[in-house]
Design a protein around this motif. Structure first.
Motif, PDB file in Angstrom:
ATOM      1  N   ASP A 185      67.570  28.843  36.080  1.00 50.21           N
ATOM      2  CA  ASP A 185      68.153  27.825  35.206  1.00 50.21           C
ATOM      3  C   ASP A 185      68.004  28.210  33.738  1.00 50.21           C
ATOM      4  O   ASP A 185      68.922  28.005  32.938  1.00 50.21           O
ATOM      5  CB  ASP A 185      67.492  26.464  35.457  1.00 50.21           C
ATOM      6  CG  ASP A 185      67.971  25.827  36.750  1.00 50.21           C
ATOM      7  OD1 ASP A 185      69.052  26.206  37.230  1.00 50.21           O
ATOM      8  OD2 ASP A 185      67.258  24.960  37.280  1.00 50.21           O
ATOM      9  N   VAL A 202      77.099  20.187  30.530  1.00 53.56           N
ATOM     10  CA  VAL A 202      75.696  19.799  30.494  1.00 53.56           C
ATOM     11  C   VAL A 202      74.999  20.551  31.625  1.00 53.56           C
ATOM     12  O   VAL A 202      75.556  20.680  32.713  1.00 53.56           O
ATOM     13  CB  VAL A 202      75.501  18.277  30.681  1.00 53.56           C
ATOM     14  CG1 VAL A 202      74.016  17.914  30.618  1.00 53.56           C
ATOM     15  CG2 VAL A 202      76.268  17.500  29.623  1.00 53.56           C
ATOM     16  N   LEU A 203      73.801  21.052  31.357  1.00 49.27           N
ATOM     17  CA  LEU A 203      73.078  21.831  32.355  1.00 49.27           C
ATOM     18  C   LEU A 203      73.888  23.040  32.819  1.00 49.27           C
ATOM     19  O   LEU A 203      73.808  23.458  33.975  1.00 49.27           O
ATOM     20  CB  LEU A 203      72.706  20.962  33.565  1.00 49.27           C
ATOM     21  CG  LEU A 203      71.559  19.977  33.357  1.00 49.27           C
ATOM     22  CD1 LEU A 203      71.446  19.047  34.550  1.00 49.27           C
ATOM     23  CD2 LEU A 203      70.253  20.715  33.154  1.00 49.27           C
ATOM     24  N   ARG A 212      69.910  20.932  28.364  1.00 48.77           N
ATOM     25  CA  ARG A 212      69.691  20.135  29.564  1.00 48.77           C
ATOM     26  C   ARG A 212      70.147  18.689  29.400  1.00 48.77           C
ATOM     27  O   ARG A 212      70.383  17.994  30.382  1.00 48.77           O
ATOM     28  CB  ARG A 212      68.203  20.166  29.957  1.00 48.77           C
ATOM     29  CG  ARG A 212      67.707  21.557  30.315  1.00 48.77           C
ATOM     30  CD  ARG A 212      66.232  21.549  30.679  1.00 48.77           C
ATOM     31  NE  ARG A 212      65.754  22.883  30.961  1.00 48.77           N
ATOM     32  CZ  ARG A 212      65.870  23.492  32.135  1.00 48.77           C
ATOM     33  NH1 ARG A 212      66.442  22.845  33.132  1.00 48.77           N
ATOM     34  NH2 ARG A 212      65.426  24.717  32.310  1.00 48.77           N
ATOM     35  N   GLU A 213      70.243  18.218  28.142  1.00 44.54           N
ATOM     36  CA  GLU A 213      70.591  16.821  27.912  1.00 44.54           C
ATOM     37  C   GLU A 213      71.798  16.630  27.000  1.00 44.54           C
ATOM     38  O   GLU A 213      72.490  15.614  27.115  1.00 44.54           O
ATOM     39  CB  GLU A 213      69.389  16.076  27.312  1.00 44.54           C
ATOM     40  CG  GLU A 213      68.180  16.033  28.226  1.00 44.54           C
ATOM     41  CD  GLU A 213      67.069  15.172  27.671  1.00 44.54           C
ATOM     42  OE1 GLU A 213      67.354  14.047  27.250  1.00 44.54           O
ATOM     43  OE2 GLU A 213      65.917  15.639  27.645  1.00 44.54           O
ATOM     44  N   LEU A 246      71.214  28.725  31.222  1.00 42.56           N
ATOM     45  CA  LEU A 246      71.484  27.768  30.156  1.00 42.56           C
ATOM     46  C   LEU A 246      71.555  28.413  28.783  1.00 42.56           C
ATOM     47  O   LEU A 246      72.303  27.954  27.919  1.00 42.56           O
ATOM     48  CB  LEU A 246      70.408  26.677  30.144  1.00 42.56           C
ATOM     49  CG  LEU A 246      70.430  25.709  31.329  1.00 42.56           C
ATOM     50  CD1 LEU A 246      69.299  24.705  31.214  1.00 42.56           C
ATOM     51  CD2 LEU A 246      71.766  24.999  31.423  1.00 42.56           C
TER      52      LEU A 246
END
Length: 207
Positions: free
Chosen positions: A31, A194-195, A175-176, A35
């Motif tokens: 992840d 997002v993400l 992430r947000e 990202l």
């Protein structure tokens, strides 16, 4: 989507290695790599294992299930450093395995269930490595994208608003916070992410 980068190994004048390896990302690292863009992958704690040499080819894999997410080459190591930077006489920390990415496929991983892995680093024969690499297919053509991030911020001045903006970006991150991206010249095709994945930002469409 896959992306390519030009190989720029650390310490440029080293001949390309001849070995081929599979490197498994630690838990949660997939992840993080998906990202935020990184030029290199650095792994530590591998001092008790047979490790790739500078210039060796690497297939980077995510686990559960095994997927090919990137290709790279091992960068020339920078050597050991003191475990405590403020005490040059302290015990030396372990060398890191540094892989310079040459191809990324974090958004569209390629299944690799048939590959048998022997821990975080596994030697591969050249045929197996080439078969993995060929599964990625040809790289997509690079293009220009417009990426924006809009935040309504209450502040006393424009300068204070900018400071708060960067504080929110650092605190919340990808992430947000939704980032909006569109091909250059085609703003009507804008999508929110997002993400690391497309996210619907229209509450009426959820009804």
């Amino acid at each position: 989507m896959t992306t390519d980068t030009v190989h720029r190994p650390n310490g440029a004048s080293h001949a390309e290695g001849t070995g081929a390896w599979a490197v498994l990302l630690p838990p949660g690292r997939y992840d993080a790599e998906r990202l935020v863009h990184h030029d290199t992958l650095e792994l530590t704690g591998l001092e008790d294992r047979l490790l790739p040499g500078p210039g060796d080819q690497v297939a980077v894999l995510a686990d559960e299930p095994p997927r090919l997410v990137a290709l790279g080459r091992v960068a020339v190591p920078t050597g050991y450093g003191p475990e405590d930077p403020e005490d040059p006489q302290s015990g030396r920390g372990p060398d890191a395995l540094v892989v310079t990415y040459t191809r990324r496929a974090f958004d569209e991983p390629v299944p690799a269930e048939t590959l048998t892995l022997d821990g975080p680093v596994t030697a591969l024969d050249p045929v197996t490595f080439r078969d993995l690499a060929d599964r990625l297919g040809p790289p997509q053509q690079r293009r220009t994208w417009l990426v924006s991030l809009d935040l309504p911020i209450e502040a006393d001045s424009p300068a204070e608003a900018v400071r708060l903006f960067w504080a929110y970006v650092q605190e919340l991150g990808p992430r947000e916070l939704p980032a909006f991206v569109s091909p250059s010249g085609d703003e009507l095709a804008m999508q929110a992410f997002v993400l690391g994945a497309e996210a619907n930002q229209d509450p009426e469409e959820d009804d």
